[in-house]
Design a protein around this motif. Structure first.
Motif, mmCIF file in Angstrom:
data_model
loop_
_atom_site.group_PDB
_atom_site.id
_atom_site.type_symbol
_atom_site.label_atom_id
_atom_site.label_comp_id
_atom_site.label_asym_id
_atom_site.label_seq_id
_atom_site.Cartn_x
_atom_site.Cartn_y
_atom_site.Cartn_z
ATOM 1 N N UNK A 43 39.667 37.185 39.896
ATOM 2 C CA UNK A 43 38.415 37.678 39.936
ATOM 3 C C UNK A 43 38.729 39.156 39.843
ATOM 4 N N UNK A 44 37.939 39.881 39.239
ATOM 5 C CA UNK A 44 37.962 41.315 39.016
ATOM 6 C C UNK A 44 37.535 41.851 40.374
ATOM 7 N N UNK A 45 38.157 42.964 40.588
ATOM 8 C CA UNK A 45 37.756 43.606 41.943
ATOM 9 C C UNK A 45 36.290 44.349 41.669
ATOM 10 N N UNK A 46 35.816 44.755 42.696
ATOM 11 C CA UNK A 46 34.256 45.828 42.743
ATOM 12 C C UNK A 46 34.636 46.652 41.512
ATOM 13 N N UNK A 47 33.794 46.937 40.603
ATOM 14 C CA UNK A 47 33.997 48.036 39.666
ATOM 15 C C UNK A 47 34.595 47.467 38.340
ATOM 16 N N UNK A 48 35.149 46.294 38.409
ATOM 17 C CA UNK A 48 35.720 45.868 37.347
ATOM 18 C C UNK A 48 37.242 46.361 37.343
ATOM 19 N N UNK A 49 37.997 46.271 35.958
ATOM 20 C CA UNK A 49 39.504 46.453 35.938
ATOM 21 C C UNK A 49 40.210 45.345 36.776
ATOM 22 N N UNK A 50 41.698 45.697 36.404
ATOM 23 C CA UNK A 50 42.312 44.350 36.775
ATOM 24 C C UNK A 50 42.649 44.648 38.230
ATOM 25 N N UNK A 51 42.825 43.597 39.080
ATOM 26 C CA UNK A 51 43.123 43.596 40.632
ATOM 27 C C UNK A 51 44.697 44.024 40.487
ATOM 28 N N UNK A 52 44.832 44.951 41.615
ATOM 29 C CA UNK A 52 46.286 45.317 41.975
ATOM 30 C C UNK A 52 47.170 44.286 42.850
ATOM 31 N N UNK A 53 46.410 43.421 43.562
ATOM 32 C CA UNK A 53 46.884 42.344 44.069
ATOM 33 C C UNK A 53 46.556 40.906 43.613
ATOM 34 N N UNK A 54 47.590 39.956 43.486
ATOM 35 C CA UNK A 54 47.246 38.723 42.854
ATOM 36 C C UNK A 54 48.013 37.549 43.822
ATOM 37 N N UNK A 55 47.509 36.522 43.835
ATOM 38 C CA UNK A 55 48.021 35.654 44.350
ATOM 39 C C UNK A 55 48.577 34.769 43.349
ATOM 40 N N UNK A 56 50.327 34.901 43.602
ATOM 41 C CA UNK A 56 51.152 34.395 42.320
ATOM 42 C C UNK A 56 50.878 32.979 41.900
ATOM 43 N N UNK A 57 50.065 32.163 42.836
ATOM 44 C CA UNK A 57 49.970 30.873 42.658
ATOM 45 C C UNK A 57 48.970 30.868 41.442
ATOM 46 N N UNK A 58 48.136 31.734 41.016
ATOM 47 C CA UNK A 58 47.295 31.784 39.841
ATOM 48 C C UNK A 58 48.129 31.665 38.593
ATOM 49 N N UNK A 59 49.473 32.252 38.697
ATOM 50 C CA UNK A 59 50.228 32.224 37.521
ATOM 51 C C UNK A 59 50.561 30.735 37.293
ATOM 52 N N UNK A 60 51.290 30.061 38.261
ATOM 53 C CA UNK A 60 51.387 28.669 37.954
ATOM 54 C C UNK A 60 50.238 27.885 37.589
#
Length: 482
Positions: A37-54
């Motif tokens: 999910x993009x953070x408010x204002x778009x762009x890439x999130x700076x924090x990511x749950x690594x489970x999304x990579x799996x």
């Protein structure tokens, strides 16, 4: 030997290529976006749950993509930190990308060790925004409870390899990934745990650095997993670059890297001394301004896209009728001018035409990258061929000017998943070594990329005159900056 796979987990998606282990021919491919999910204002999130990579990996590998595969190599985005507790659980989401939050932390760390030269001597690079060591400092200052619980430090590709192997007690990384952390030295081949403590406030367990052709382990199903590496190193390996080759990457910002037999220590911090995926070294010099200078010029001139800007530039001639653009629109790292702005010089009545400004933007961007390349050449790095990467490399105005400005042959590879291909090549190497068919010092020879080859030819003298015009303006505006 069989079939191998390469997996590249980039910031936005996972790509998997399945290759013939002897030739490198791509047999099958898979792709899945990361469910971010993009953070408010778009762009890439700076924090990511690594489970999304799996999750993304599982989706990309669907439909029997990995059937018959004997070994897998993994590459992933650089500048990521996955902090784990003593039980191996994530303390907080992974910190990813060129994270602007850690700007103050980077400056703090530079001062804490005694300046830029002290860092360059220690680990071959000066702390930069987003680098793992600066993220640790930010964590200790901003989330002290999470920092205190952090017992193990992994990067994205380390964490994925560990997950694929079933989370064994042994955790590994490779030289390439370790060299980007800010607490491992490519020159000495060793960690600096004191720098982890300086940043995080206490020691943490670091993954074992294994060799380029070593296997990280074997899955319960008998699938060999190679060492893995960072996305940059995997792409260089996938392109097949070697001594005498440099890679110039045209993104919003730019980077120049070249293969070199030894680590380079640069007291000014312009060179980041990375290791590559073969046992050699990969010194990198970055510029803050590349394609962003083209986009800014297109907006100024009211043209709709870069293709139109290129078309306009081709109506001008080399040297842009005396117009010179120093493209330092975001400040600059090479030369180190963080607080400066761009400069447009050489304005005369006859040069004040849209096509000349368009041409000056292309020449300014490329001359800025030649400055970065010259930093490496000035340290004895041999450059006989330049690989030009990025969508802008396809533009006619770039291809017309680049060979003469770089002063060497320019290769423009067709777009491909080079990081995933490099990861597959690493898997083939580890598989061959495990079977006794390949030497751990010599990677498998795969077919090179399909590419356009551009020669400077008769334009060389003209290109060098354009380059000198640029250097003169830079020296007048910012004396002694390089």
């Amino acid at each position: 030997m069989g079939i191998v796979a390469g997996l590249d987990s980039s910031p936005d998606f996972t790509r998997i290529v399945v290759c013939d282990s002897d030739t490198g021919a791509v047999l099958r491919q898979g792709y899945a976006p990361h469910p971010l999910e993009s953070p408010e204002g778009g762009g890439r999130p700076a924090d990511v749950d690594p489970q999304v990579w799996l999750l993304s990996l599982g989706e990309a590998a669907g439909g029997g993509l990995l059937e018959g595969v004997q070994a897998i190599g993994v590459s992933a985005q650089a500048n990521s930190v996955v902090p784990l507790d003593a039980q191996g659980n994530t303390v907080r989401p992974a910190m990813v990308g060129g994270d602007k939050r850690s700007q103050v932390a980077a400056a703090d760390l530079i001062d804490a060790l005694g300046g830029r030269e002290a860092w360059a001597q220690a680990v071959g690079s000066v702390p930069q925004t987003g680098q793992p060591v600066t993220k640790l400092r930010w964590l200790a200052r901003t989330e002290p409870e999470a920092a205190a619980r952090t017992a193990v430090l992994l990067q994205a590709h380390d964490w994925l390899v560990w997950q694929l192997l079933g989370r064994p007690a042994r955790r590994t990384t490779d030289r390439g990934g370790a060299s980007g952390t800010g607490y491992w030295s490519a020159a000495t081949g060793g960690y600096r745990p004191d720098l982890v403590e300086l940043a995080l406030g206490h020691q943490a367990m670091l993954p074992e650095v294994i060799g380029p052709a070593d296997a990280a382990g074997t899955t319960p199903e008998g699938l060999l997993i190679s060492a893995g590496t960072g996305e940059t190193q995997a792409a260089a390996f996938g392109l097949g670059i070697g001594l005498g080759d440099a890679v110039v990457s045209l993104g919003a910002s730019g980077s120049v890297m070249a293969v070199h037999p030894e680590a380079l220590v640069d007291q000014y911090g312009m060179i980041t001394s990375l290791a590559d995926a073969t046992g050699m070294h990969l010194p990198v010099v970055t510029t803050l301004n590349a394609v962003r200078a083209l986009r800014g010029t297109a907006e100024l001139l009211g043209v709709p896209d870069l293709e139109s800007l290129s078309e306009l530039a081709m109506k001008s001639t080399p040297g842009s009728h005396g117009l010179v653009l120093l493209p330092y629109l975001e400040g600059e790292r090479t030369p180190n001018l963080p607080h400066t702005a761009g400069t447009l010089a050489g304005l005369r009545r006859e040069s004040m035409r849209p096509e000349h400004l368009a041409r000056a933007a292309f020449e300014g961007m490329l001359c800025g990258l030649v400055d970065a390349l010259d930093v490496l050449r000035g340290r004895g790095v041999d450059v006989r061929r330049v690989f030009l990467l990025g969508a802008a490399a396809e533009l006619p105005a770039v291809q017309a000017a680049a060979p003469a400005l770089f002063g060497t042959q320019v290769v423009v590879p067709q777009p491909a998943d080079y990081a995933a291909i490099g990861s597959a090549r690493q898997a083939a190497w580890a598989l061959g070594v495990s079977q006794g068919t390949l030497d751990p010092r010599t990677p498998p020879v795969w077919q090179g990329p399909v590419a356009q080859v551009l020669e400077p030819g008769e334009e060389l003298a003209v290109g060098q005159a354009v380059r000198q015009q640029y250097v003169s303006v830079r020296e007048q505006t910012h004396p002694g900056a390089l």
